[in-house]
Motif scaffolding. Structure first.
Motif, short mmCIF file in Angstrom:
data_model
loop_
_atom_site.label_atom_id
_atom_site.label_comp_id
_atom_site.label_asym_id
_atom_site.label_seq_id
_atom_site.Cartn_x
_atom_site.Cartn_y
_atom_site.Cartn_z
N UNK A 36 -1.25 8.98 33.49
CA UNK A 36 -0.56 10.16 32.99
C UNK A 36 -0.61 10.20 31.48
N UNK A 37 -0.42 11.39 30.93
CA UNK A 37 -0.47 11.57 29.49
C UNK A 37 0.64 10.79 28.78
N UNK A 38 1.87 10.80 29.28
CA UNK A 38 2.92 10.00 28.63
C UNK A 38 2.58 8.52 28.59
N UNK A 39 1.94 7.98 29.67
CA UNK A 39 1.58 6.57 29.71
C UNK A 39 0.55 6.25 28.63
N UNK A 40 -0.44 7.11 28.44
CA UNK A 40 -1.44 6.91 27.40
C UNK A 40 -0.80 6.98 26.02
N UNK A 41 0.09 7.92 25.85
CA UNK A 41 0.77 8.06 24.57
C UNK A 41 1.60 6.82 24.25
N UNK A 42 2.30 6.30 25.26
CA UNK A 42 3.11 5.10 25.06
C UNK A 42 2.25 3.90 24.69
#
Length: 274
Positions: free
Chosen positions: A8-14
């Motif tokens: 997911x995008x939030x996981x990549x961002x984190x």
């Protein structure tokens, strides 16, 4: 809805944020260690000794007052030491260039004939660079006596390490296309060096030579402290007999000479470094 194989995008961002924070923390730790090292050095050399510094400030102003006005009464006697200092810097630089040219060819990985020659040449450059010219001057004064000769030899031998290192690095960074073209038509190794490598690195060599001459002119004055002649010896002699007005006059003469040498060096560099 993210697929099982696609994060997911939030996981990549984190993950990116965590990497950034980790690098930031590493930089912070390095900066704090460097700052600690600097502060420790300040303490060791007593740079944070406020009482001692406060005591030294009035003494400094008193010394400056005793140095004014400059006394140029002995200027005619200084002309010969000034010329000696200039001659020492030129001769010392010439010695360094003469010794550095064969050493740099041996110390460059793309021109050395054998790995053993490479390591020996590098070791010679490291040794000559590691011994300060002041120490060399003291040793040579003890060996050959006082005067301009030990100062000139000290400048030349110490400069070999730095000049040879820069020359070797310039040779290693030279473009290999002309070298390969020369070898493809049957050129020998000396012919490749003379016609394909040296023309490329000559501007860099000239630049290093003029910079080293400027440095040697300044260093030749320091060598006067160990009896190696030149205007530096006059400054040390004036300090020993507490003739501070003559010291200030000599420092002004040195400032003018350094300015002239820098200007001449810049002028010559424009002609050679193109």
């Amino acid at each position: 809805m993210p697929t099982p194989h696609q994060p997911s995008q939030p996981s990549s961002f984190n993950r990116i944020l965590q990497q950034y924070q980790r690098r930031w923390h590493q930089q912070l730790v390095r900066s704090l260690l460097l700052l600690s090292l600097i502060l420790t050095s300040f303490v060791v050399v007593e740079l944070l000794n406020i009482e001692r510094i406060a005591t030294g400030i009035p003494a400094t102003f008193k010394l400056l007052n005793e140095m004014w006005p400059p006394d140029f009464s002995r200027f005619p006697q200084w002309l010969a030491p000034i010329f000696d200092t200039l001659a020492m810097s030129i001769a010392g630089t010439a010695i360094a260039i003469g010794l550095s040219l064969p050493l740099c060819l041996l110390a460059a990985s793309n021109t050395t004939p054998h790995p053993i020659a490479f390591y020996i040449a590098r070791a010679v450059l490291n040794i000559t660079r590691a011994i300060p010219e002041l120490i060399l001057g003291m040793v040579l004064v003890a060996a050959v006596g006082f005067g301009k000769l030990p100062g000139t030899l000290a400048l030349g031998l110490h400069s070999v390490g730095m000049v040879g290192k820069f020359f070797a690095e310039a040779i290693e960074l030279s473009d290999q296309a002309p070298v390969e073209a020369a070898r493809s038509v049957g050129a020998t190794t000396p012919q490749v060096i003379v016609h394909s490598i040296l023309p490329q690195v000559f501007p860099r060599m000239a630049d290093v030579t003029f910079y080293r001459w400027e440095y040697n002119f300044r260093a030749s004055m320091v060598l006067g402290a160990v009896g190696a002649g030149g205007i530096g010896l006059e400054i040390i002699s004036a300090l020993r007999i507490l003739q501070y007005q003559q010291v200030s006059a000599l420092l002004l003469v040195v400032l003018i000479m350094v300015t002239l040498v820098d200007g001449l060096s810049n002028y010559l560099r424009k002609d050679f470094v193109k």
